[in-house]
Design a protein around this motif. Structure first.
Motif, PDB file in Angstrom:
ATOM      1  N   ILE A 175      -2.908   4.586  -3.310  1.00 50.74           N
ATOM      2  CA  ILE A 175      -4.074   5.299  -2.793  1.00 50.74           C
ATOM      3  C   ILE A 175      -3.784   6.782  -2.890  1.00 50.74           C
ATOM      4  O   ILE A 175      -2.968   7.330  -2.154  1.00 50.74           O
TER       5      ILE A 175
ATOM      6  N   MET B 262     -10.685  -2.121  -2.885  1.00 53.91           N
ATOM      7  CA  MET B 262      -9.602  -3.065  -2.604  1.00 53.91           C
ATOM      8  C   MET B 262     -10.127  -4.496  -2.558  1.00 53.91           C
ATOM      9  O   MET B 262      -9.494  -5.427  -3.067  1.00 53.91           O
TER      10      MET B 262
ATOM     11  N   PRO C  74       1.056   2.179   5.518  1.00 56.46           N
ATOM     12  CA  PRO C  74       1.494   2.024   4.131  1.00 56.46           C
ATOM     13  C   PRO C  74       2.963   1.620   4.082  1.00 56.46           C
ATOM     14  O   PRO C  74       3.720   1.877   5.014  1.00 56.46           O
TER      15      PRO C  74
ATOM     16  N   ILE D  14       0.850  -1.188   0.000  1.00 53.54           N
ATOM     17  CA  ILE D  14       0.000   0.000   0.000  1.00 53.54           C
ATOM     18  C   ILE D  14       0.889   1.243   0.000  1.00 53.54           C
ATOM     19  O   ILE D  14       1.763   1.397   0.860  1.00 53.54           O
TER      20      ILE D  14
ATOM     21  N   PHE E 154      -1.379  -1.433  -4.238  1.00 56.40           N
ATOM     22  CA  PHE E 154      -2.347  -0.345  -4.326  1.00 56.40           C
ATOM     23  C   PHE E 154      -1.682   1.012  -4.170  1.00 56.40           C
ATOM     24  O   PHE E 154      -0.924   1.239  -3.221  1.00 56.40           O
TER      25      PHE E 154
END
Length: 240
Positions: free
Chosen positions: A135, A125, A156, A55, A133
């Motif tokens: 974001i 998600m 993250p 992330i 990912f």
């Protein structure tokens, strides 16, 4: 060790990869009023693929160019791009329970409640087969940050911050002519004030914790991406 992307525009704060293990107890303590089911949990245990999704938060003011850079990251490194702003605008145009509230909040240049944005992000998600990912545009406040980390159970992997002068952001937003309801001078100035007041503590938090990479967001798209590329190349190298 990875090499510095540029001598002046990238603030390197080691270490790069320190993703905490999933902590289910954190998500259990989150009380936003909607039920939570982690997209990475399975009945009877957590599979290795689900334990540590990659992330990356991508932060920057409106018009800082983070969306353009996310597209290049997706193309080059295969991440799934989740734009908090796009998810909110899509929800706003629907007949959902949150649509009208999101519309009025964005018109005022304010931040949508954390639980709404997090719920939209998690929905995307959960529906994705990707485990990497980006974001984009989230978290926008300390409340956002805490809510997200408690729900997911981890921080993250790292955070990109596209640092761009205010006047440059204003010029870009007013010149892009995409028809957004928030692309006008008054709302833009208000958005920048809100961003500075609420997003700065988030940036400072991740800088202090060694996860922030500061990108000089002035230049051509390719010049800016040459600062971004080494960060993700290092991530791929460490994952091998």
């Amino acid at each position: 060790m990875w090499k510095r992307a540029t001598k002046s525009s990238l603030l390197l704060l080691p270490p790069l990869l320190q993703l905490p293990k999933h902590n289910a107890s954190l998500s259990q303590r989150f009380t936003t009023g909607f039920p939570f089911h982690s997209p990475f949990q399975e009945r009877g245990g957590i599979s290795p693929k689900q334990v540590a999704p990659v992330i990356t938060f991508v932060l920057g003011g409106p018009g800082s160019g983070k969306g353009t850079q996310c597209a290049k990251i997706v193309e080059t490194f295969g991440f799934k791009h989740l734009s908090a702003g796009d998810l909110l605008r899509r929800e706003m145009s629907s007949d959902s329970e949150y649509g009208s509230m999101i519309l009025n909040t964005i018109k005022d240049g304010k931040i949508v409640p954390s639980e709404v944005t997090v719920k939209l992000i998690l929905r995307e998600m959960k529906s994705s087969d990707n485990q990497k990912f980006l974001i984009d545009g989230f978290p926008r406040s300390e409340e956002n940050r805490i809510a997200f980390e408690q729900i997911i159970g981890s921080e993250p992997r790292f955070v990109l911050f596209f640092d761009c002068p205010e006047e440059e952001m204003v010029k870009r937003v007013l010149g892009r002519n995409e028809g957004r309801i928030d692309d006008n001078i008054d709302t833009m100035r208000n958005r920048l004030k809100v961003f500075e007041a609420l997003n700065r503590p988030v940036i400072d938090y991740y800088a202090k914790n060694g996860k922030l990479y500061r990108i000089n967001a002035v230049g051509t798209v390719d010049e800016i991406f040459e600062q971004v590329r080494p960060v993700f190349e290092a991530c791929e190298h460490e994952a091998k």
